[in-house]
Scaffold this active site. Structure first.
Site, PDB file in Angstrom:
ATOM      1  N   SER A 175       0.740  -1.126  -0.160  1.00 33.57           N
ATOM      2  CA  SER A 175       0.071   0.054  -0.110  1.00 33.57           C
ATOM      3  C   SER A 175       0.815   1.189   0.003  1.00 33.57           C
ATOM      4  O   SER A 175       1.963   1.246   0.526  1.00 33.57           O
ATOM      5  CB  SER A 175      -0.801   0.002   1.374  1.00 33.57           C
ATOM      6  OG  SER A 175      -1.557   1.339   1.414  1.00 33.57           O
ATOM      7  N   GLU A 208       0.151   3.708   1.723  1.00 33.03           N
ATOM      8  CA  GLU A 208       0.087   4.140   3.172  1.00 33.03           C
ATOM      9  C   GLU A 208       1.415   3.853   3.824  1.00 33.03           C
ATOM     10  O   GLU A 208       1.647   4.495   5.000  1.00 33.03           O
ATOM     11  CB  GLU A 208      -1.005   3.800   3.542  1.00 33.03           C
ATOM     12  CG  GLU A 208      -2.444   4.466   3.251  1.00 33.03           C
ATOM     13  CD  GLU A 208      -2.667   5.444   3.546  1.00 33.03           C
ATOM     14  OE1 GLU A 208      -2.280   6.203   4.715  1.00 33.03           O
ATOM     15  OE2 GLU A 208      -3.427   6.297   3.024  1.00 33.03           O
ATOM     16  N   TYR A 264      -2.666   0.735  10.111  1.00 32.66           N
ATOM     17  CA  TYR A 264      -2.789   0.030   8.816  1.00 32.66           C
ATOM     18  C   TYR A 264      -1.595   0.062   7.799  1.00 32.66           C
ATOM     19  O   TYR A 264      -1.013  -0.905   7.538  1.00 32.66           O
ATOM     20  CB  TYR A 264      -3.759   0.732   7.944  1.00 32.66           C
ATOM     21  CG  TYR A 264      -4.057  -0.039   6.630  1.00 32.66           C
ATOM     22  CD1 TYR A 264      -4.455  -1.148   6.184  1.00 32.66           C
ATOM     23  CD2 TYR A 264      -3.457   0.963   5.379  1.00 32.66           C
ATOM     24  CE1 TYR A 264      -4.320  -1.450   5.059  1.00 32.66           C
ATOM     25  CE2 TYR A 264      -3.419   0.400   4.333  1.00 32.66           C
ATOM     26  CZ  TYR A 264      -3.923  -0.752   3.924  1.00 32.66           C
ATOM     27  OH  TYR A 264      -4.005  -1.353   2.866  1.00 32.66           O
TER      28      TYR A 264
END
Length: 280
Positions: free
Chosen positions: A73, A75, A98
């Site tokens: 990801s 992120e 996350y």
């Protein structure tokens, strides 16, 4: 065939892999809502992080001759570093539970590749959207509200958080094509998949509401509860390695992506998925 399991249940995962004996595994499962991960960080780490390790350990123990794809990801980066594009060489700096769990998943995948000889690759996919996007994610939240509004099903405001957050948004069917291409390579590796463009949530509102000639400022309200404790301001990916090594380039640009999602929610169908897959 649909099989039931849980990423927090290692025994069940082992039994499933022993029964199915797949030749390719696309590991997309996670607690994947970034804002929610602040509320349930322990579960997020267990499912999103350790779930990956449970799968890899099952592959190792069963000696499965399969190829493994791990869904990374954007992120994991936590935002732009010195205003440069984010690539496979950029250090990670996650700003959410996350993101931190995905960093663990990334490195445990690399470790099983290097230490255990498993054909395991990471696809570091930046935001990818489609009419199948979950309704709590901001892009689908916007297009679904807009469809309900024009059909006269809601007169309530659309509540959002930080409108200035910028993301590198691409079209999911093209990104799934990239996943497949990654696993077809003889040598496993890690790839950033992104469009190389970044747009704010405000711009998404402009495009989505603009499709129907509606002024979004009359309908959108800011609710502080949607702000993250640690915000990621800008994400912008460099997919040049994917273009060179696996021949992947994005074709659907931001404006077309927004139009696809708006039209699909208004029509009540998953519009254009087969067509775009064929193009990819």
């Amino acid at each position: 065939h649909l099989h039931f399991g849980d990423l927090t249940d290692g025994t069940a995962l082992y039994s499933l892999l022993a029964k199915i004996r797949p030749t390719e595994i696309y590991h997309l499962g996670a607690q994947s809502h970034v804002r929610v991960s602040f509320d349930i960080p322990v579960y997020t780490g267990d499912a999103t992080g350790l779930g990956t390790c449970r799968l890899l350990e099952s592959i190792r123990d069963l000696k499965l001759p399969c190829r493994f794809y791990q869904a990374g990801s954007s992120e994991m980066y936590g935002g732009l570093l010195n205003d440069s594009l984010l690539s496979e060489r950029t250090p990670f700096h996650p700003r959410s539970p996350y993101g931190a769990a995905k960093v663990y998943s990334h490195w445990i995948t690399v470790n099983y590749r290097e230490a255990q000889g498993i054909h395991a690759s990471n696809g570091i996919l930046f935001n990818h959207e489609s009419p199948r996007r979950g309704e709590t994610f901001v892009t689908r939240k916007i297009t679904r509200w807009l469809a309900q509004h024009v059909k006269g099903l809601t007169d309530q405001p659309l509540y959002l958080g930080n409108l200035e957050a910028k993301r590198d948004w691409g079209y999911t069917p093209e990104y799934v094509c990239a996943m497949w291409r990654i696993l077809q390579q003889e040598t496993p590796d890690d790839y950033v998949i992104a469009t190389g463009e970044t747009h704010s949530i405000r711009e998404f509102l402009d495009e989505a509401f603009g499709c129907l000639g509606i002024d979004w400022s009359k309908h959108v309200k800011i609710d502080p509860k949607y702000y993250r404790p640690a915000e990621v301001d800008v994400l912008l990916g460099d997919a040049s390695k994917a273009a060179e090594k696996i021949g992947w380039v994005p074709r659907v640009k931001f404006k077309e992506l927004v139009q696809i999602m708006v039209k699909a929610d208004i029509k009540g169908e998953e519009h254009g998925l087969t067509e775009i897959w064929d193009r990819a």
